[in-house]
Design a protein around this motif. Structure first.
Motif, PDB file in Angstrom:
ATOM      1  N   MET A   1      -5.723 -40.998   5.202  1.00  0.00           N
ATOM      2  CA  MET A   1      -5.034 -40.591   3.974  1.00  0.00           C
ATOM      3  C   MET A   1      -4.638 -39.114   4.094  1.00  0.00           C
ATOM      4  N   TRP A   2      -3.383 -38.829   3.723  1.00  0.00           N
ATOM      5  CA  TRP A   2      -2.869 -37.458   3.843  1.00  0.00           C
ATOM      6  C   TRP A   2      -3.346 -36.601   2.670  1.00  0.00           C
ATOM      7  N   ILE A   3      -3.986 -35.475   2.997  1.00  0.00           N
ATOM      8  CA  ILE A   3      -4.537 -34.574   1.979  1.00  0.00           C
ATOM      9  C   ILE A   3      -3.786 -33.243   2.042  1.00  0.00           C
ATOM     10  N   PRO A   4      -3.325 -32.732   0.900  1.00  0.00           N
ATOM     11  CA  PRO A   4      -2.681 -31.401   0.917  1.00  0.00           C
ATOM     12  C   PRO A   4      -3.659 -30.348   1.436  1.00  0.00           C
ATOM     13  N   THR A   5      -3.170 -29.461   2.275  1.00  0.00           N
ATOM     14  CA  THR A   5      -4.050 -28.445   2.887  1.00  0.00           C
ATOM     15  C   THR A   5      -4.266 -27.295   1.906  1.00  0.00           C
ATOM     16  N   GLU A   6      -5.453 -26.724   2.001  1.00  0.00           N
ATOM     17  CA  GLU A   6      -5.798 -25.587   1.150  1.00  0.00           C
ATOM     18  C   GLU A   6      -5.632 -24.284   1.917  1.00  0.00           C
ATOM     19  N   HIS A   7      -6.240 -24.248   3.106  1.00  0.00           N
ATOM     20  CA  HIS A   7      -6.261 -22.997   3.875  1.00  0.00           C
ATOM     21  C   HIS A   7      -5.367 -23.063   5.111  1.00  0.00           C
ATOM     22  N   GLU A   8      -5.286 -24.288   5.716  1.00  0.00           N
ATOM     23  CA  GLU A   8      -4.440 -24.396   6.915  1.00  0.00           C
ATOM     24  C   GLU A   8      -2.970 -24.486   6.479  1.00  0.00           C
ATOM     25  N   LYS A   9      -2.362 -23.325   6.383  1.00  0.00           N
ATOM     26  CA  LYS A   9      -0.997 -23.289   5.844  1.00  0.00           C
ATOM     27  C   LYS A   9       0.038 -22.847   6.871  1.00  0.00           C
ATOM     28  N   TYR A  10      -0.421 -22.131   7.881  1.00  0.00           N
ATOM     29  CA  TYR A  10       0.561 -21.451   8.749  1.00  0.00           C
ATOM     30  C   TYR A  10       0.037 -21.438  10.170  1.00  0.00           C
ATOM     31  N   GLY A  11       0.894 -21.717  11.126  1.00  0.00           N
ATOM     32  CA  GLY A  11       0.433 -21.718  12.510  1.00  0.00           C
ATOM     33  C   GLY A  11       1.574 -21.519  13.487  1.00  0.00           C
ATOM     34  N   VAL A  12       1.153 -21.305  14.741  1.00  0.00           N
ATOM     35  CA  VAL A  12       2.119 -21.123  15.830  1.00  0.00           C
ATOM     36  C   VAL A  12       1.895 -22.227  16.847  1.00  0.00           C
ATOM     37  N   VAL A  13       2.992 -22.825  17.308  1.00  0.00           N
ATOM     38  CA  VAL A  13       2.896 -23.936  18.271  1.00  0.00           C
ATOM     39  C   VAL A  13       2.539 -23.360  19.632  1.00  0.00           C
ATOM     40  N   ILE A  14       1.445 -23.906  20.236  1.00  0.00           N
ATOM     41  CA  ILE A  14       0.989 -23.372  21.531  1.00  0.00           C
ATOM     42  C   ILE A  14       1.340 -24.320  22.677  1.00  0.00           C
ATOM     43  N   ALA A  15       1.856 -25.501  22.359  1.00  0.00           N
ATOM     44  CA  ALA A  15       2.340 -26.412  23.405  1.00  0.00           C
ATOM     45  C   ALA A  15       3.479 -27.232  22.810  1.00  0.00           C
ATOM     46  N   SER A  16       4.489 -27.492  23.588  1.00  0.00           N
ATOM     47  CA  SER A  16       5.658 -28.226  23.068  1.00  0.00           C
ATOM     48  C   SER A  16       5.294 -29.675  22.788  1.00  0.00           C
ATOM     49  N   PHE A  17       5.811 -30.199  21.676  1.00  0.00           N
ATOM     50  CA  PHE A  17       5.549 -31.580  21.253  1.00  0.00           C
ATOM     51  C   PHE A  17       6.901 -32.276  21.077  1.00  0.00           C
ATOM     52  N   ARG A  18       7.071 -33.396  21.755  1.00  0.00           N
ATOM     53  CA  ARG A  18       8.393 -34.036  21.765  1.00  0.00           C
ATOM     54  C   ARG A  18       8.677 -34.851  20.511  1.00  0.00           C
ATOM     55  N   GLY A  19       7.639 -35.161  19.749  1.00  0.00           N
ATOM     56  CA  GLY A  19       7.847 -35.907  18.501  1.00  0.00           C
ATOM     57  C   GLY A  19       8.269 -37.348  18.726  1.00  0.00           C
ATOM     58  N   THR A  20       7.693 -37.967  19.785  1.00  0.00           N
ATOM     59  CA  THR A  20       8.109 -39.340  20.115  1.00  0.00           C
ATOM     60  C   THR A  20       7.454 -40.381  19.206  1.00  0.00           C
ATOM     61  N   VAL A  21       6.407 -39.994  18.475  1.00  0.00           N
ATOM     62  CA  VAL A  21       5.741 -40.951  17.565  1.00  0.00           C
ATOM     63  C   VAL A  21       6.604 -41.132  16.312  1.00  0.00           C
TER      64      VAL A  21
END
Length: 1970
Positions: A1-21
């Motif tokens: 179940m998807w839960i709105p985040t409280e603290h994890e709001k911002y990040g930097v991508v450290i490895a490329s993700f192709r988004g194939t899913v």
């Protein structure tokens, strides 16, 4: 179940993700993401670079970062909590990344690489910041570096200026607008004007001394010398060189590098010099033997000088070579540098060794710390520091120095019993009180460690030596007392021993007994005599002796004796610890002499300031000690002394000692009772101000009041602490009384007393510094009230004294900047008095700069959204007091002209900017309540109206682009946000007060105008921003354009019937708004157009006004360059506005006026398309065809569809300018002719228009005519110029203006001369097809014919077109493209060369017309062009492809003839016909024969420099014939099958046969000519050609021509050159190298052309329909004789039946070409004549085409090959190309024999056996333009011939008798040297063949041809070969009409060409006042 985040709001991508899913979000490494929800190791969110696409991604791929969230919920905004510098770096580097790649694409390599380095640097610094291990100072330093680099990059890339505070970006919402303005201004100024450094330093590096014979060590001494004051200004830099002239210690850079520090700007002048003294260490004489003396002496060597002015350019002076000089007499060594500076050449010369000193010098600017940072490498390697002499300009507290400078000046010595003078050496020691020598305290200069003793240099045999050597003695203070300097004098012997004998000494104590040091100045010391063995170690023996003249201890005889010898030194002390001043010592020791206190206090003012500040604390303690001792007695004196010391610290030199005094007051001051005395004395002074006459001392007191109050306050605090706060009331009363005295003195008006106002000014300038002191003892409100009362007491009369008013305002300014004003409580008290003074000054428009600064400071304290009650009340006060005057001030200063000087202009901009920022700050702070109060405060509607007009005008000024620098986007956005907010408030007032019966047009118009220019601002066009910038703007402000658009719409709807007032005035502005590619804005604005059309329809029944305004505005918007920065796609999106835009069209379709509405939209859409194309084209840099074509398209649209005369004329001139820029002079003339035709020769006055002044129509037309003639002349289109000359001449004649008429006739004559004398290039023509939807509208899917540039071939033209259309694809075939190409989203270009077909052949076929004239008609006024494409029809016979080789001939008809107003015109109609293989073969042979004749003739007259072209052509034809060329035609068309199957081709077959036989004849003659001229090395090839020719003849079935067929005559294309109109046959042989010149027509005659042929007359008629054409090999031989004398006709000519017979001038005037012909122009057969390039491939490389470019005016012969020599001589036949006609020709024909007068006897020559020779004598005859004397020739190659009349032979008129029997008949052995005997004599009475011009005889019955002039060139008669026949002349064709007549008929009757149909020309229209 998807839960709105409280603290994890911002990040930097450290490895490329192709988004194939499923629902996966594709991410790249480095992307920043905002996280919305999480679920089992997955996040859902979006990348910040594309927030519209949301998706899921693994949580392990993201590194989380701390961030704070604003507006939690659906529209939440996440801001990382990292350092703001890091955030800025990251976003900036991302923006730069994309732009950096663009730099590479745009080929800006320099910036690309520089930016690359800066980006790497920033990334490196970013890493350092992120690691977080930096110290606070280092972090600050790194941030400074980062921001400097970010600013540099932004500036280079044209990005916005970033406002920063302490290296962090500032949010404009968090600070006041005035503060934002200041930050921006500060950064902008920093960028613009680098601060001038006040401190400078000279870096010196010694490289070497270059000298031929050194051999001794050297000392080099550098110092700076002031030639103005004649003294050194720096210490010395001392270094030692080895025997090779190099530094002795190369491993120690500090020994040979030095930095002369602390040079002030005043010392960078040309009279400051760098002096270099060089001393050698060695023998006494430079040339002495090595073993003469072992003792080393310091001896003078040389001196070099350089002015510091030479370094002021700021460049590094690497390895400067300084010349080294030596004085002529050693005694002048001490002043050698002065002599060199003064250039007293007699006193010095170059050193004997001619030495040169290599040094490196560089001036560095900035303080020493900055230099250390910037040149760290210099300091890290080591550099010695050389100081200035004495203290620097600024003395720093804590600076410890104790340096005594001693200059060894000179001595006076006795001979000492010797016959010669002494060699004196001085040795110096420093000896302490115990008699010990002090070690290492004698410094020779920086760069050398101090030594214990000093040896002077030795001057040879000199009893009065002068040294002037400067030494520094850095002796510590503790060693100073009791120490003395001892100087020993020795005589240096030059004998072998070289011993130094002591003969005397001097000494000088460093400190006197009373504690004072040795006074500065020159001291004359006594030289005490002594012996060599005297023991000077015992100091007691001599210390009691007197040391200086004038100081004698007792009556000592020994001392008296010593006075005869003296020694002088100069001393100078630079010490922070010791004093030479006795008064200072007395003051400090006041307790020992209480009786001297008064005197000491009085003398304090006379003591040097540097002495006082050295002992500042001690002095202050002394003063307050004296005050405590006896305040009554010394109070006033101590007060005055204190004032003196305080004011001393105001001096810039001692400014840095203020902190020392502050520290003293805080920590050391102990006078707890002093405040009473200080207040008392201060009040006494203030009370006396109004009465005192001299106020200088009082002003000194007032100037010191800040520190006096500091002492008072500190004293009171100390007293309170000691007594627990006693006497508080008494103290308050004292202060109140003091300030009351001040208020009284301030309120006094000066009434002419300047001293009083000066005192008031002095008080006011220092009063604000007192506030902070008072706050230490009193409450804020109390102090505020005291200050308010004091400032309120100032007199407000403005005219009193301007300087006082300025000071008063400065006082107000300092008050606002003070700590007191920052407190809200005190601010509310002080604000009214501040505003009162500001208002007064602004009212008078005085001191605006200060007023602006004060206002800025007032608003800086009021932050945005400060909703506290106090702030709102302050805003109330400011609005009531200042809003109106602020608006007026801005209007006033912006309407002034800007100052011219840059400094004043910057100041002017600053003032304007500050006032604007104040206004914006005020408006931003205003709330609804403030606006309501403001609007209610106006008593009448008039006042409100004036206010609204004023504020709208100010807003319009604020929107101007020049208001702020272009990179201040932040400031502009803030300003726009304030403006739109204010406008929304004010629009209510507009609706409520100025509608219905109170409607006011002016105010509504002002409102709409403001709204439109607001929307159109460049800084609001978000489409032009980078995505990140656009996102930031939208988040902060939204799209303000849409907001304003909605407001416009709302206000428009409110207008009701008043809308009519704004139609059509507002159409333009609103249309401008719709040009903005913002869909929402368009949705809002477009209904207004419908509304306007509807209201206009109601008012006048149509909307012509709307239409006219719409069209005019569209054009002006485009020509103004609207949207220059936007992309093409954005413009395209405008078209739907007038095209299929649903809202507007649907509304219109519902109206009753539907038809006219839709029609208007269609017209405007078409105009829009053209205007957009025009806009795109005009963006290009250079003038190209696209620009011109586009302008032509638009010009025609205005003329034909819109009938907009003024626009039409404007675009005529735009097109004219384009043509001039491109140097298309002919086209420019045709363009201007369009305007000329709209005018008449009338006296109607015309208004000023474009560049034309106010003048009559006649004058303007005359001016236009002259300009057009000039352009036709420059374009070499002289024929057209002649027509205009005649027209204007008619006007001059009708006005009897004979002066101008004469000039015009001369101009006309000069044009005729140019036609005859100058050659013109014939241009190529190219057909261009533009296919595909990507082309501009005016080119799309259309084909054009273009007139090429001079010398431009197909390849060059194709390349040019591809350069103009870089995205186009060149099609490689000539077939018509299909529909897929038409509809493709691409650009396709199809280009091939086409041949011009002149409309009228009349002039071209006319005999006797020179080529110069014909060349014009070939390529001018051309409507029709032709292109041939070969193809095979049916089955292709591999054995003989000619059987099926058809030619598709395409004829193109243009909309206008070329040349015209453009270099290209659209094809209107195309016709395609197919030529059968037989017709093709006939044409190929005709062209080849033509080419052969031309080359043979050129070779015959030696127009060729070599024979290669003829060789190659003969080889090509014969070789092809032998190997199957011509025989293929026989096989194809002469076979029985073909003849039976094609009975209709009988005549054509016969014609082909005739041409083949004719070719054989020509080849035979050609070989004969070839044999004559062929070089030796090509003889084998010639022999091979002869052999192959016999093979060819046999293959054709030819043995002897006479036996097989009556051959048709061989015609040379140009006939023979003209001398007379009636031609006579002449013999021609291969060796004839010159020919009688005669005029020829330019084509085969159509009549009697084949009269002797075996062909039927039907065949002849058929043949005459075929135009002569060449094939591909033609272009190899780029040869054509000069038109004036050529005997070959043009290859471009055609049979008269090919094209329409309409005269060439029927449609437009004739054109012209170029002077020097290009090889292509001279070619015998150019590409336009070839049927196809596939038939005959080019046999020669293109480079060979250029071999025969410039051929002289040779003349080519022609003759009948079938006549034998006797027949030719006796029965000459007139040329078929002559213009013989009428009676004369008939007479000649009838007589049948030659009639000529006898000739003088001549030596008989033996003729060739093959020929019979008859001499012909000349007969004089007249000459007319149509007829003239005819020259005949005998076959003898050596006999002289003169012109004579020849009659026609009736026998030969129908057929020719015999042909050539064999090739040998033409052999070269028959000829002999004709050339040598040509000019032997001429016959009197005859027309000379080699003399002056022939005399013309006018024939009444004949009309001269157009542009004819009599030829005056010198001719020489030549024999003609007998192998060629001349056909009988036909009647000459009718003359073409005169160009004038033709042009006139063309203009008046509009005659059109017959093909491709009539083209009526519109009649000239009248121009209304233009």
């Amino acid at each position: 179940m998807w839960i709105p985040t409280e603290h994890e709001k911002y990040g930097v991508v450290i490895a490329s993700f192709r988004g194939t899913v499923p629902y996966g979000l594709s991410l790249e490494i480095g992307d920043t993401v905002q996280i919305l929800e999480k679920c089992d190791g997955w996040y859902r969110g979006f990348a910040l670079k594309n927030p519209n696409i949301k998706g899921i991604f693994p949580s392990s791929y993201v590194h989380l970062k701390n961030a704070c969230v604003k507006n939690k919920g659906q529209f939440e905004m996440v801001i990382p909590t990292e350092d703001s510098v890091i955030t800025e770096m990251t976003s900036t580097l991302r923006d730069w990344g994309t732009m950096w790649k663009q730099l590479y694409v745009r080929n800006e390599g320099d910036l690309f690489h520089r930016l690359w380095h800066i980006m790497n640097e920033i990334l490196d610094l970013r890493r350092q910041v992120l690691v977080g291990h930096l110290t606070h100072d280092r972090m600050k330093d790194v941030k400074r570096h980062i921001t400097a680099r970010l600013d540099w990059g932004n500036e280079q890339l044209g990005l916005d200026l970033v406002p920063r505070k302490e290296y962090a970006m500032v949010d404009p919402e968090d600070i006041s607008i005035t503060e934002l303005y200041r930050l921006m201004e500060h950064r902008h100024r920093k960028k613009d004007t680098p601060v001038q450094a006040s401190s400078h330093h000279l870096f010196v590096q010694m490289k070497s001394l270059m000298c031929s014979n050194l051999g001794e060590e050297l000392e080099v001494i550098f110092s700076l010398f002031d030639s103005k004051e004649n003294r050194p200004i720096s210490e010395r830099f001392f270094l030692r060189l080895n025997r090779n002239g190099l530094p002795k210690a190369p491993d120690k850079p500090e020994r040979h590098c030095s930095l002369f520090v602390d040079l002030g700007s005043s010392e960078l002048r040309k009279d400051i010099y760098i002096t270099v003294h060089i001393i050698r260490i060695g023998r006494m004489g430079a040339g002495e033997k090595k073993n003469a003396c072992s003792v080393q002496y310091r001896r003078p060597f040389g001196c070099a000088v350089l002015s510091i002015a030479d370094l002021l350019a700021g460049e590094t002076k690497d390895d400067l070579i300084l010349k080294v000089y030596m004085c002529n007499t050693e005694s002048e060594w001490y002043q050698i540098h002065e002599n060199i500076i003064k250039k007293l050449n007699a006193r010095y010369n170059l050193t004997g060794s001619n030495a040169g000193l290599a040094v490196s010098l560089q001036l560095l600017h900035g303080d020493i710390e900055q230099i250390r940072r910037e040149y760290s490498s210099v300091f890290s390697h080591g550099v010695s520091i050389t100081r200035k002499l004495g203290f620097s300009n600024i003395i720093m507290p804590g600076e410890m120095r104790n340096d005594l400078y001693i200059t060894i000046e000179r001595g006076e010595f006795e001979k000492g019993g010797k016959s010669v003078a002494r060699n004196v050496e001085v040795t110096m020691f420093i000896v302490d009180s115990s008699g010990q020598t002090l070690k290492d305290f004698i410094s020779f200069g920086s760069g050398e460690p101090p030594a214990s003793e000093y040896h002077s240099f030795v001057l040879y045999h000199n009893n009065s030596p002068r040294w002037s050597e400067l030494l520094k003695l850095p002796i510590p203070v503790d060693k100073f007392r009791g120490a003395h300097i001892r100087l020993e004098f020795r005589h240096c012997s030059t004998k072998e021993k070289g011993e130094k004998k002591l003969f005397g000494f001097s000494f000088v104590p460093l400190m006197q007994e009373d504690g004072r040091t040795l006074p500065d100045g020159t001291h004359e010391l006594i030289v005490h005599k002594c012996e060599e063995n005297t023991n000077l170690q015992d100091i007691t023996r001599y210390l009691k002796l007197p040391f200086s003249k004038g100081i004698f201890l007792g009556n000592n005889n020994q001392a008296m004796k010593a006075t005869k010898e003296s020694f002088w030194i100069t001393s100078f002390l630079c010490s922070t610890k010791l004093t030479q001043n006795g008064d200072m010592l007395d003051l400090l020791k006041w307790r020992t002499h209480p009786d001297k206190i008064t005197g000491c206090l009085s003398k304090l003012k006379e003591i040097d300031g540097s002495e006082i500040v050295k002992f500042l604390q001690d002095t202050l303690d002394t003063l307050f000690g004296i005050l405590d001792e006896n305040a009554q007695k010394y109070g006033s004196k101590v007060f005055d002394s204190l004032v003196h010391i305080i004011n001393l610290l105001q001096d810039s030199k001692f400014h840095h000692f203020k902190p020392v005094m502050d520290t003293y007051i805080e920590s050391h001051f102990a006078g707890a009772l002093a405040y009473r005395d200080l207040i008392k004395v201060l009040k006494w002074y203030v009370d006396r101000i109004t009465e005192a006459e001299r106020q200088e001392h009082i002003q000194e007191v007032l100037k010191a009041q800040e520190y006096i109050f500091k002492y008072i306050v500190q004293s009171r605090r100390l007293f309170s602490l000691a007594t627990g706060g006693q006497n508080e009331e008494e103290f308050r009363c004292c202060i109140q009384e003091l300030l009351m005295s001040v208020r009284f003195f301030l309120s006094q008006e000066s009434k002419g007393s300047r001293a009083l106002s000066q005192s008031q000014a002095v008080f006011l300038s220092s009063f604000p510094a007192v506030y902070s002191e008072l706050l230490k003892l009193f409450d804020v409100r109390e102090v505020a009230n005291l200050v308010q009362d004091t400032l309120g007491s100032l007199p407000t009369i403005m005219h009193v004294d301007d300087s006082l008013q300025a000071i008063k305002l400065q006082c107000i300014g300092k008050t606002v900047e003070s700590q007191l004003y920052t407190n809200p409580d005190s601010r509310y008290i002080l604000l009214p008095v501040v505003l009162h003074h500001l208002h007064v000054h602004l009212q008078e428009q005085k001191d605006l700069i200060v007023c602006a600064r004060i206002l800025s400071n007032v608003f800086c304290l009021i932050k945005k959204n400060s909703s506290e009650k106090s702030v709102l009340e302050e805003i109330d006060v400011i609005v009531a007091s200042l809003l109106d005057i602020l608006l007026r001030t801005i209007l006033e200063i912006t309407s002034r002209p800007q100052p011219s000087s840059s400094a004043m202009r910057l100041q002017f901009q600053d003032v304007t900017g500050e006032f604007v920022s104040c206004l914006l700050s005020l408006l931003r702070q205003m709330t609804d309540r403030h606006y309501q109060q403001l609007l209610d405060s106006f008593n009448t509607k008039e006042d409100l109206r004036d206010f609204l007009l004023q504020i709208f005008t100010v807003f319009r000024i604020l929107i101007r682009p020049e208001m702020f620098p272009k990179d201040w986007t932040v400031m502009r956005l803030v300003a726009n946000n304030v403006i739109i907010t204010t406008v929304l408030y004010l629009s209510d007032a507009l609706r409520k007060n100025f509608l219905n019966e109170n409607f006011d047009y002016k105010i509504w118009d002002s409102y709409f105008y403001l709204a439109v220019i607001f929307i159109n601002q460049l800084c609001l066009q978000l489409e032009m921003f980078t995505p990140s910038k656009k996102k930031k703007v939208l988040e902060k402000y939204g799209d303000m354009r849409v907001t304003m658009g909605c407001e416009i719409f709302s206000m428009w709807q409110n207008l009701g019937e008043h809308k009519l007032h704004f139609i059509p005035a507002l159409i333009g502005p609103f249309l401008e708004v719709t040009l903005i590619p913002q869909p929402d804005l368009r949705n809002v604005m477009i209904p207004i157009f419908h509304d306007m059309m509807d209201w206009e329809q109601r008012r006048s029944g149509n909307f012509k006004q709307v239409e006219a305004k719409l069209i005019d505005k569209l054009d002006s918007l485009m020509s103004e360059g609207k949207g220059d920065e936007t992309y093409r796609e954005l413009f395209n999106s405008i078209i739907p506005l007038f095209g299929p835009y649903p809202s507007l069209l649907k509304k219109i379709e519902r109206e009753t006026w539907r038809e006219s509405g839709v029609s208007l939209i269609a017209t405007v859409t078409r105009l829009m398309e053209r205007l957009l194309d025009y806009r795109d084209c005009m963006k290009m840099g250079e003038v190209d065809g696209k620009k011109i074509g586009c302008t032509v398209s638009l010009l025609n649209f205005y003329k034909t569809e819109l009938n907009k005369e003024e626009m039409y004329i404007r675009y005529i001139h735009k097109l004219y300018d384009l043509h001039l820029k491109a140097q298309n002079f002919t086209e420019a003339a045709y363009t201007l002719l369009l305007y000329d035709e709209l005018l008449e020769w009338s006296d109607r006055p015309l208004r000023e228009f474009l560049t034309y002044p106010m003048q009559t129509e006649w004058q303007r037309k005359e001016h236009l005519h002259l300009t057009i003639i000039q352009n036709f002349d420059r374009g070499k289109c002289w024929e057209n110029g002649i027509i205009l000359c005649r027209k204007i001449a008619e006007q001059y004649e009708s006005y009897y203006d004979y002066r101008n008429l004469s000039k015009m006739r001369m101009m006309e004559a000069s044009l005729y001369d140019k036609i005859m004398d100058q050659q013109r290039l014939e241009p190529e023509f190219f057909r261009v097809g533009f296919y595909g939807k990507k082309f501009p509208f005016f080119l799309r899917n259309k084909e054009f014919v273009c007139r090429g540039h001079d010398y431009e071939r197909l390849e060059a033209f194709q390349q040019r077109m591809l350069n103009e259309f870089p995205h186009a694809i060149a099609m490689q075939h000539a077939n018509q493209p299909d529909e897929t190409i038409f509809q493709a989203e691409a650009q396709y270009l199809q280009i091939y060369a086409v041949t011009p077909i002149p409309e009228s052949q009349e002039v071209l076929q006319r005999e006797g017309v020179p080529d110069n004239i014909k060349s014009f008609y070939k390529v001018n006024h051309i409507w029709k062009f032709r292109y041939d494409r070969p193809f095979h029809k049916g089955t292709k016979d591999k054995e003989n492809e000619f059987k099926s080789l058809w030619v598709e001939r395409t004829s193109l008809y243009l909309v206008q003839s070329l040349p015209g107003i453009s270099r290209w015109f659209e094809v209107e109609k195309r016709e395609v016909v197919e030529m059968s293989p037989l017709e093709n073969a006939i044409e190929v042979l005709e062209n080849k024969n033509q080419q052969l004749k031309t080359l043979i003739s050129q070779c015959q007259t030696r127009q060729m420099q070599n024979i290669n072209p003829l060789t190659m052509c003969l080889n090509g034809v014969i070789d092809a014939a032998v190997n199957g060329g011509v025989s293929r035609y026989q096989e194809a068309f002469f076979v029985k099958e073909y003849i039976l199957s094609h009975p209709e081709d009988g005549e054509k077959i016969a014609r082909l046969r005739e041409l083949m036989l004719e070719q054989a004849q020509i080849l035979e003659f050609g070989l004969a000519v070839h044999e004559k001229f062929v070089p030796q090395d090509m003889r084998p090839l010639h022999k091979k050609l002869v052999d192959q020719f016999f093979v060819m003849k046999s293959s054709l079935g030819i043995q002897e021509f006479s036996a097989c067929i009556q051959a048709s005559p061989v015609h040379f294309p140009n006939g023979s050159p003209r001398v007379c109109r009636n031609s006579a046959p002449a013999s021609m042989s291969p060796d004839g190298t010159r020919v009688i010149p005669r005029r020829s027509p330019l084509s085969y005659p159509a009549v009697n052309r084949y009269s002797s042929s075996s062909l039927s007359s039907q065949a002849s008629a058929e043949v005459s329909n075929i135009t002569g054409q060449s094939e591909s090999s033609d272009e190899v031989f780029n040869m054509q004789p000069s038109p004036s004398t050529s005997s070959l006709s043009s290859t471009h000519s055609a049979s008269p039946n090919v094209t329409s017979s309409a005269p060439s001038s029927a449609r437009a005037s004739p054109l012209l070409s170029d002077k020097h012909k290009h090889s292509r122009e001279n070619s015998c057969l150019s590409p336009r004549e070839r049927p196809c390039s596939a038939i005959y491939p080019t046999p020669v490389e293109p480079s060979q085409r250029m071999l025969f470019n410039h051929i002289g005016d040779g003349a080519l012969p022609r003759s009948d090959p079938n006549l034998s020599a006797p027949e030719k001589a006796v029965n000459p036949t007139p040329s078929s190309w002559s213009l013989d006609s009428g009676k004369e020709a008939k007479n000649m024909s009838d007589s049948g024999k030659l009639i000529s007068p006898p000739v003088p006897p001549r030596p008989t020559q033996t003729a060739s056996p093959a020929r019979h020779t008859t001499s012909v004598s000349p007969s004089p005859a007249g000459r007319s333009p149509m007829k003239g004397s005819v020259q005949s020739f005998t076959p003898s190659p050596v006999e002289y011939h003169s012109p004579g009349l020849i009659s026609n032979s009736p026998v030969l008129s129908g057929s020719y008798s015999s042909g050539i029997s064999s090739l040998s008949r033409c052999s070269t052995s028959e000829t002999s040297g004709f050339e040598n005997q040509v000019n032997e004599q001429s016959v009197p009475g005859s027309v000379p063949s080699c003399g002056g011009p022939e005399e013309p005889v006018r024939k009444e019955s004949k009309t001269p041809p157009p542009y004819s002039v009599y030829e005056r060139t010198l001719r020489r008669p030549l024999p003609l070969p007998h192998s060629l026949s001349i056909p009988v002349a036909a009647e000459p064709p009718a003359l073409p009409p005169k160009p004038l007549a033709a042009r006139s008929s063309h203009l008046e009757n509009g005659t059109r060409r017959t093909e491709p149909g009539p083209r009526p020309r519109p009649l000239p229209r009248k121009v209304s006042q233009l």
